[in-house]
Design an enzyme around this catalytic site. Sequence first.
Site, mmCIF file in Angstrom:
data_model
loop_
_atom_site.group_PDB
_atom_site.id
_atom_site.type_symbol
_atom_site.label_atom_id
_atom_site.label_comp_id
_atom_site.label_asym_id
_atom_site.label_seq_id
_atom_site.Cartn_x
_atom_site.Cartn_y
_atom_site.Cartn_z
ATOM 1 N N GLY A 46 53.195 28.654 60.817
ATOM 2 C CA GLY A 46 53.623 30.024 60.576
ATOM 3 C C GLY A 46 54.771 30.486 61.448
ATOM 4 O O GLY A 46 55.519 31.396 61.078
ATOM 5 N N GLU A 47 54.972 29.891 62.606
ATOM 6 C CA GLU A 47 56.042 30.315 63.500
ATOM 7 C C GLU A 47 57.396 29.875 62.958
ATOM 8 O O GLU A 47 57.547 28.745 62.474
ATOM 9 C CB GLU A 47 55.814 29.739 64.889
ATOM 10 C CG GLU A 47 54.527 30.205 65.545
ATOM 11 C CD GLU A 47 54.355 29.607 66.933
ATOM 12 O OE1 GLU A 47 55.381 29.176 67.504
ATOM 13 O OE2 GLU A 47 53.225 29.567 67.424
ATOM 14 N N SER A 48 58.368 30.768 63.082
ATOM 15 C CA SER A 48 59.694 30.488 62.525
ATOM 16 C C SER A 48 60.353 29.294 63.211
ATOM 17 O O SER A 48 61.049 28.502 62.567
ATOM 18 C CB SER A 48 60.588 31.728 62.658
ATOM 19 O OG SER A 48 60.719 32.103 64.029
ATOM 20 N N LYS A 102 58.884 26.706 64.522
ATOM 21 C CA LYS A 102 58.268 25.477 64.025
ATOM 22 C C LYS A 102 58.731 25.172 62.607
ATOM 23 O O LYS A 102 58.992 24.018 62.257
ATOM 24 C CB LYS A 102 56.747 25.596 64.066
ATOM 25 C CG LYS A 102 56.173 25.646 65.474
ATOM 26 C CD LYS A 102 54.646 25.677 65.455
ATOM 27 C CE LYS A 102 54.078 25.655 66.871
ATOM 28 N NZ LYS A 102 52.603 25.668 66.893
ATOM 29 N N ILE A 103 58.844 26.226 61.766
ATOM 30 C CA ILE A 103 59.347 26.021 60.405
ATOM 31 C C ILE A 103 60.754 25.453 60.444
ATOM 32 O O ILE A 103 61.105 24.543 59.675
ATOM 33 C CB ILE A 103 59.308 27.345 59.622
ATOM 34 C CG1 ILE A 103 57.852 27.809 59.435
ATOM 35 C CG2 ILE A 103 59.995 27.196 58.274
ATOM 36 C CD1 ILE A 103 57.729 29.156 58.777
#
Length: 1402
Positions: free
Chosen positions: A611-613, A615-616
Amino acid sequence: MGGPSRSSTAACPLRTSMACVVSAEVSTVLAVMRHNLRWGGLIGVRYGAEGHGDDDHSDHPLIQSLKLVRSLAFTWDPHGFLSVDPTVYLGPFLDIIRSDETGAPITGAALNSLYKFFALDVFDVSTANITGILDAVVDAVTRCRFEVTDPATEEAVLMKILQVLLGCVRSRAAPALTNRHVCAIVNTCFRVVQQAGTKGELLQRVSRQTMQEVVRCVFSRLVDLSPEEVKPSTNEITETKIVQNGSGDSTELNQEPDPALNEPFGVPCMVEIFEFFCSLLNIAEDIEINARVNPIDFDEDVPLFALGLVQTAIELSGSSIHKHRQLLSFVKDELFRNLIQFGLSMSPLILSTVCSIVLNLFYHLRGEFKLQQEAFFSGVILRLVQSRHGATYQQKEVAMEALVDFCRQKEFMVEMYANMDCEIMCANVFEDLISLLSKSAFPVNAPLSSLNVLALEGLVAVVQSFSERVGNRHHSLDLAVSEELDEYHPFWSVKCEDITDPGKWVQFMRHRKVIKKKLAGGVDQLNRDLKKGLEFLQYAKLLPENLDPESVALLLRYTPGLDKNLLGDYLGHHDVFCILVLHEFSRTFDFTGMSFDSALRLFLETFRLPGESQKIQRVLEAFSERYYEQSPQILVNKDAAFVLSYSLIMLNTDQHNIHVKNKMTEEDFIRINRRVNGGLDLPREYLSEMYFSICRNEIRTMPADPTAGSGVPEMTLSRWLDLMAKANKASPYIMCDYSQAILDRDMFAIMAGPVVAAISVVFDYTEHSRVLSSCIDGFMAVAKLAASYHTEEALNDLVVALCKFTNLQNISNIDDPVTAFGEDTKARMATEVVFYIANNYGDCIRSGWKSIVNCILSLHKLGLLPARLTSDMSTDESSEPSSSESLITKPLVAPTAATQNVANSNPRSYSLMGRFTQLLLLDTEEVQIQPTEEQLAARQSASDTIRKCQIDNVFVESKFLHADSLSHLARALVQPAGHPKKIGASSDEEDTAVFCLELLITITLNNRDRITLLWQGIYEHIARIVQSTVMPCNLVEKAVFGLLHICQRLLPYKENLSDDLLRSLQLILKLDARVADAYCENITQEVARLLKANAPHIRSQTGWRTVINLLSITASHPDACETGFDALVFIMSDGTHLSPANFILCTEAARQFADSRLAPGDRSVQALELMAGSVSCLSRWCNEVKEVGGEAEQVLDGICEMWLRLLLALRRVCTDNREEVRNHALISMQRCLVGVDGICLSGPEWLQSFEVVFQLLDEMLEIAKSHSPKDYRNMETSLLHAIKLMSKAFLQSLQDVSAVGQAFAELWLGVLGRMEQYVKVKLRGRRMEKLHEAIPELLKNTLLVMKANGNLSRDDKGLWDATYKIVNNIAPSLLLEVFPDKKDKEMTSVPAVPDGGIRASA
């Protein structure tokens, strides 16, 4: 090639008459045309007729051409007709077919004439211009035009078209057809099929059947094609598409020009046809359905028709497809993907056809479809049967039928295990299928269904195929693979060096299976804590000690069961190592040739996007880099790929999030992606295609929960492309020889438990004979496999389950159990299988023996057991019948008239109580109710069943059982008896205990070579019985005589156990007095029989002590003493069986018999004779020892000890109150004292013997003085014998004892003192004259001998004086008589010796 054909001899006459054929066909067509109103006025018009100009005087061109051919037909040379170009006489017919001016009847007549030429088999590949004529025929027929007058004639023409096209591909000229021709024929046939949908049923059936025949003819040619004949086309075969025409009633096969299509037909046209079939499979999704057609029928009809055509093609060409890579590639990819897609169809017909096609592909091409097979079984069969796809019962049944068909392929399961279950990157297909079949066999809250029976058939087919080849085992391949790994080796991409040599690939696959199991165990560790899980895998040698990104990435990519959330978080982590793992993870994907959105779907389906940007971003960067690396065609750089992937994620959220109200439009999506491709726009069509793809199908960033679905994701296009990429890199498919049992041991260990449980459940629920027989076949196969592979647990479980089905364990609840058993087919079948297993595979039974024994006990109670069940089949024919011979005890349930022939006789009882009970039973028999015919038949069935079981062989052949199995059988026989209780002879518990003991004795006797395995348990069991029984009963009787029988039979064969066997007989000595008294006579008989048969085998003193003790106690028993004494006589007479080991024991036993007053005195006398005669044995042994030498002194000392013990035994009898016995004992003792010439007795030993003699004389003198003559008659004679005994013994030993010094003087004075006492003794105040007369004579003889030997002289002053004093008291003148040369004065000067002077101590 199919179709009619003629031999050359039959064809020649036909060809010579071709002119007649041509003329007749022309006439037929012209006649039809004349019949037509329009064409009738154009035929035969008069020249110059009214109303016609000059131009009207000629016929229509079509008519002219026909007439011209007829006129030329008879001008051609009849024998050279083959050289005539067929275009000349076929042209007019083809023109009519092409013409749109002719009506349906005329066109039909022309087509009929054309078909006749093909039917007559006129053409072949050598025919002139055959290629041209075939091109013309195909072109004309496929472009046929005619005026429709009525539906019936239209259908007739369409059927004629089909007939001609089929004639083309069936004819001998068919090889001259080109690929284009074949494609056109198939295309035309399908157009007719489409048009037939709105017409009559006959046309529908004919058109479909014709297309089937065309396909059959085309693909049957593939067998004759060699790979060299297939020439690759210069251009790719254009993808075939179904295109809807304007009316929506027909479709066509559009083809672009391709040079390969003009070549003789072969692989290119077959590929085109397959592509056409695959396009038909998707027609329901691509076109709008005609309003006149039922949508449901259409959804099923078109794909089913296409699949039928595919099936036909595969059936004919399956064995040859692998030779042609172009065709094989299409079948592996496009065709198989469609098969998997339609395998999930709601139509059972479609599913059935798909499964049949896959079965054909497996049979012919399984070596080429490794991962495709895995996808089919995981994604279709498992999903449907497990009801995880919402499948109907019909679908599940069809899928199960297909799976059973696969199971009937003997190589199927072993290849699934070798290629899937042992492959790290594949699913456990074998385990999943076995689990599926096993679970499907269980009826759930309902009666047995056809699905349950199908599952049973599948399991039975598998185990039977295993059992058929179990004898063809490669024992060299059974070597176990270590469960521990020594060190880490990269294993993900390792392939076996040689898959054709089982010696190499079997061990390789077993090693891979070990790794796969360890990985499965590491998944739990990883899901709990990824870091600790990695450490665990390092410890298990599945990861290197120094972690590298590639090994971790491969682990995360290919290990099933990992937590997708945990995996996504780890891959998106900012740690440097995690980033490296992420990039290595992305490199495991092959995006070559994959669309951007499909690649993104595939990538994100392997884990949950975090969910973290940040990590994305890291995840999408790794994806973009990999995709651009493999597919750089449109995107200019990886940044463009990154931006586009972000846009797709946003679009996916926008379109499929219910909280977003204003959805993004196509224009919005195109607008936000402007100038992302290195400052340039991406093609609008490219973006539009991705937009609609995302709108239609959501990118699921969180894969579906396996527990809620099938556990296998749906086969989307992206997943299929990934599967094909993996298939290109996968290890080769291992083909197994189904006749060899290579991996069957490993597989059976996995499947044994579930299979036994499943078959047992079905067997329990069904009453149908066919299903029962199938279950029995399965049970037998499992038993054979379990025994062959020594899977004891599986065999024991099977035996326990079968024993429950016999219903023999609860007979107490049934009124007439024998009849009930005979009427219960299932129970009888189970019973036969149980004892078949016990007889044939008993070697591997362990705990299952307990259930088998319980069944036997129940049969015993029913009186159904064979009479020789407990007989010792190894008994020698010459052996005498034993009083303890095993007999079946009387059953607790009284046998009926139908079972008397197998019922057991009443037990033979040795107890008084038992005999009395039998006499009472004779008068208490009750009149039984006569059974009905049905009951008699049932009981006869029960008897026949037990006869087939051969239960007696279980125990008779127990000598062949494995040691562990034999031990379990023995324990199983001990357990039912429990701890013996003080119960009456008629109790059920006692009867059971007796029967079990009989069986235990039987297996003991039949396993004499392995008695050490059984002896301890048997001895302890019998000891418990003996020590706990206080009253005579059958149980203790069987225990005692069984023990004797065991000893009697085994002593000749087990010398090392003889002491243990004989020592066990001491249990008899521990019997309660009442029990011992009841069986004493028969026990003695058995002991006597044991002695007579085994005396030479009893060598130790311990063994003899036990036997002699058993004989000794009979001396006091009135019924047994005679038998016991006879046994003792057998041992001692002539010294045949006397030995140093039993001499003392035998003399003591003889002494007891001599003392016994239960028999006449002559037996006592005989016992004394045995004792006296045994001295000769001592003499003989001494001589033998002297001859042999060695440790003679020690042995001689032992013999002297035996002699002294003999004297002691005789001395005890010498005081017997019976005159005859007493006197004979004294005489016998005298014989023993004087008959010792061969025995080397020393002086000290003689002194010991005289202590015995002196004690005897003193005791006898005391008896004479103190006892009444009524108690001891004629004691004077006995005293005389005693004094003579002493005198003769002294003279016998004089030489030896004279050398012992002072002891000799004491001995001599002791002898003199006893003589003095005896000469002075008075009975009732009266002197004993016989003694008074005999003693001086005895003394005189003694003195004379001593004088002669120099033992007495005046030189020994003390001895002389003591002798003089005593002799003078006995006979005053005796000494002067013996020593006349001595002076009286010297004698008279000797001082008197008072009483109590020098005497030998008593």
